[in-house]
Write an enzyme that holds these catalytic residues in place. Sequence first.
Site, PDB file in Angstrom:
ATOM      1  N   HIS A 169      -0.724 -10.638  -0.063  1.00  0.00           N
ATOM      2  CA  HIS A 169      -1.707  -9.559  -0.232  1.00  0.00           C
ATOM      3  C   HIS A 169      -2.123  -9.587  -1.700  1.00  0.00           C
ATOM      4  O   HIS A 169      -1.366 -10.069  -2.548  1.00  0.00           O
ATOM      5  CB  HIS A 169      -1.086  -8.195   0.095  1.00  0.00           C
ATOM      6  CG  HIS A 169      -0.595  -8.090   1.505  1.00  0.00           C
ATOM      7  ND1 HIS A 169      -1.438  -7.907   2.584  1.00  0.00           N
ATOM      8  CD2 HIS A 169       0.655  -8.146   2.026  1.00  0.00           C
ATOM      9  CE1 HIS A 169      -0.733  -7.858   3.701  1.00  0.00           C
ATOM     10  NE2 HIS A 169       0.544  -8.006   3.394  1.00  0.00           N
ATOM     11  N   HIS A 176       1.834 -16.445   7.380  1.00  0.00           N
ATOM     12  CA  HIS A 176       0.573 -15.735   7.659  1.00  0.00           C
ATOM     13  C   HIS A 176      -0.440 -16.248   6.635  1.00  0.00           C
ATOM     14  O   HIS A 176      -0.338 -15.896   5.453  1.00  0.00           O
ATOM     15  CB  HIS A 176       0.740 -14.224   7.490  1.00  0.00           C
ATOM     16  CG  HIS A 176       1.814 -13.633   8.368  1.00  0.00           C
ATOM     17  ND1 HIS A 176       1.549 -13.061   9.588  1.00  0.00           N
ATOM     18  CD2 HIS A 176       3.154 -13.546   8.192  1.00  0.00           C
ATOM     19  CE1 HIS A 176       2.688 -12.629  10.128  1.00  0.00           C
ATOM     20  NE2 HIS A 176       3.673 -12.912   9.298  1.00  0.00           N
ATOM     21  N   PHE A 177      -1.373 -17.087   7.085  1.00  0.00           N
ATOM     22  CA  PHE A 177      -2.276 -17.748   6.136  1.00  0.00           C
ATOM     23  C   PHE A 177      -3.682 -17.146   6.111  1.00  0.00           C
ATOM     24  O   PHE A 177      -4.570 -17.649   5.440  1.00  0.00           O
ATOM     25  CB  PHE A 177      -2.302 -19.253   6.385  1.00  0.00           C
ATOM     26  CG  PHE A 177      -1.078 -19.985   5.843  1.00  0.00           C
ATOM     27  CD1 PHE A 177      -0.136 -19.344   5.045  1.00  0.00           C
ATOM     28  CD2 PHE A 177      -0.868 -21.323   6.127  1.00  0.00           C
ATOM     29  CE1 PHE A 177       0.986 -20.022   4.535  1.00  0.00           C
ATOM     30  CE2 PHE A 177       0.242 -22.013   5.618  1.00  0.00           C
ATOM     31  CZ  PHE A 177       1.170 -21.364   4.828  1.00  0.00           C
ATOM     32  N   ASP A 205       8.073 -16.200   6.240  1.00  0.00           N
ATOM     33  CA  ASP A 205       7.192 -15.064   6.520  1.00  0.00           C
ATOM     34  C   ASP A 205       6.182 -14.885   5.382  1.00  0.00           C
ATOM     35  O   ASP A 205       5.850 -13.756   5.016  1.00  0.00           O
ATOM     36  CB  ASP A 205       8.000 -13.776   6.756  1.00  0.00           C
ATOM     37  CG  ASP A 205       7.153 -12.651   7.322  1.00  0.00           C
ATOM     38  OD1 ASP A 205       6.079 -12.933   7.883  1.00  0.00           O
ATOM     39  OD2 ASP A 205       7.562 -11.482   7.192  1.00  0.00           O
ATOM     40  N   ASN A 222      -2.010 -12.845  13.454  1.00  0.00           N
ATOM     41  CA  ASN A 222      -2.663 -11.605  13.002  1.00  0.00           C
ATOM     42  C   ASN A 222      -3.753 -11.882  11.967  1.00  0.00           C
ATOM     43  O   ASN A 222      -3.753 -11.357  10.866  1.00  0.00           O
ATOM     44  CB  ASN A 222      -1.636 -10.593  12.477  1.00  0.00           C
ATOM     45  CG  ASN A 222      -0.752 -11.121  11.378  1.00  0.00           C
ATOM     46  OD1 ASN A 222      -0.433 -12.303  11.338  1.00  0.00           O
ATOM     47  ND2 ASN A 222      -0.331 -10.252  10.475  1.00  0.00           N
TER      48      ASN A 222
HETATM   49  O1  DOR Z   1       5.690  -7.841   5.868  1.00  0.00           O
HETATM   50  C1  DOR Z   1       5.027  -8.381   6.733  1.00  0.00           C
HETATM   51  N1  DOR Z   1       3.738  -8.688   6.548  1.00  0.00           N
HETATM   52  N2  DOR Z   1       5.602  -8.631   7.923  1.00  0.00           N
HETATM   53  C2  DOR Z   1       4.869  -9.086   8.967  1.00  0.00           C
HETATM   54  O2  DOR Z   1       5.439  -9.361  10.005  1.00  0.00           O
HETATM   55  C3  DOR Z   1       3.408  -9.207   8.870  1.00  0.00           C
HETATM   56  C4  DOR Z   1       3.059  -9.515   7.488  1.00  0.00           C
HETATM   57  C5  DOR Z   1       1.591  -9.549   7.193  1.00  0.00           C
HETATM   58  O3  DOR Z   1       0.871 -10.191   7.955  1.00  0.00           O
HETATM   59  O4  DOR Z   1       1.179  -9.034   6.156  1.00  0.00           O
END
Ligand code: DOR
Length: 439
Positions: free
Chosen positions: A309, A66-67, A305, A98
């Site tokens: 954050h 997730h970049f 994955d 997302n």
């Molecule tokens: O822990 C997660 N964070 N699992 C996910 O599938 C989405 C991801 C995120 O985009 O922060």
Amino acid sequence: MSSAKSLLIRQARVILPNGEFIIGDVLTQGGKIVEVASEISYATPTQEIDAQGLTLLPGVIDPQVHFREPGLEYKEDLFTASCACARGGVTSFLEMPNTRPLTTSQSALDDKLQRAANKCLVNYGFFIGATGDNLTELVSAQPTPGIKIFMGSMHGQLLVDQETVLEQIFAHGSRLIAVHAEDQARINQRRQEFAGIHDPAIHSQIQDNQAALNATQLALKLSKKYQRRLHILHMSTAEEAELLREDKPSWVTAEVTPQHLLLNTSAYQTIGTLAQMNPPLRSPHDNEVLWQALRDGVIDFIATDHAPHTLEEKGQTYPNTPSGMPGVETSLPLMLTSAMAGKCTVSQVVNWMSKAVATAYGIPNKGEITPGYDADLVLVDLNTYKPVKREEVLSKCGWNSFEGWNLTGWPVTTIVGGEIVYDQGKVNTEIRGQALTFL
Ligand code: DOR
């Protein structure tokens, strides 16, 4: 790179496609591997690397990251994330939908591809995200490794948790469907039961093993009904692994993350919310069953994955803290350290992090060190151990859940399309990767 440009890697310990090692030279030209031999003496390369004492592996293909670009660039962007990839030996990635806007249409996919062409140091591909009402785009969007469905752990448009809607997606088209398998109804109910608890360890109880199993069972049922290519993302529980061990159609694959193999619920005591992710960390028993399933081929490959954050976001009080942890900088050393500790072999790691991913997603000419294949390579040092340090992190989030872990197999040099993109701590920010293609 220009077709004339060549790179000679001398006297590395090279892993061959059959899993054996030779001490030898590898010559690349025009971005391709042209020769692998014990000595290549005739060449007059543009560039040469003395790789004595180092091990040459195919570059890692990370199939779930997730970049955050576009829309959430305060956490990460395609430039910072791809610098982190270069440091971690990740030469290609598949990124999730997302972002803001969500990647749920051809135009959003085109926008990401354009951004990546401008700023990505490694090769890239982007999933198309399923909503309840974008079936036409799911069938036609190109190029993409597949459709991503969040069956749970998501809110808004990207959550697809109704069986009738899921069935429509499985029934139309033939491309790969990758599922985040958690049962949202069960999670919602347990969130209410455990409301008011602020210890992040409760996260693993709210989104428990049963929630993951329920969704994996449903995805498997639909996949079997339509013989539809299914991939189970970040499988996390012993129960799911045993289910697949009993009943895994030939068109189904599964992946596991290093954190679900190496961390468990005890991590909440040491790193608190930095251990919080979806699906959550599980028990030591789950760790061991997942390892065994991976070694036995029940689980096919590794993904990180990578889900960064900010520390500020992670510093809030559970359940206001976002789930996710970064991964691309440490996945290869974590797995190679596990190999050196006897959990598996180096050649298994290479298969799980390169070849098996290329095969599952139909990515041509990647994942092996063999003439004709793309020159995406990583030289690692399996002789020294160095700790994971926060100050060395290149991901914009600036932290890692494995800080302090003493690891071997750190990338020394990473090569994308025959170009050195990372060398001994330095990233060459001029290099650009290419859009991946999918058969
Ligand atoms: O822990 C997660 N964070 N699992 C996910 O599938 C989405 C991801 C995120 O985009 O922060």
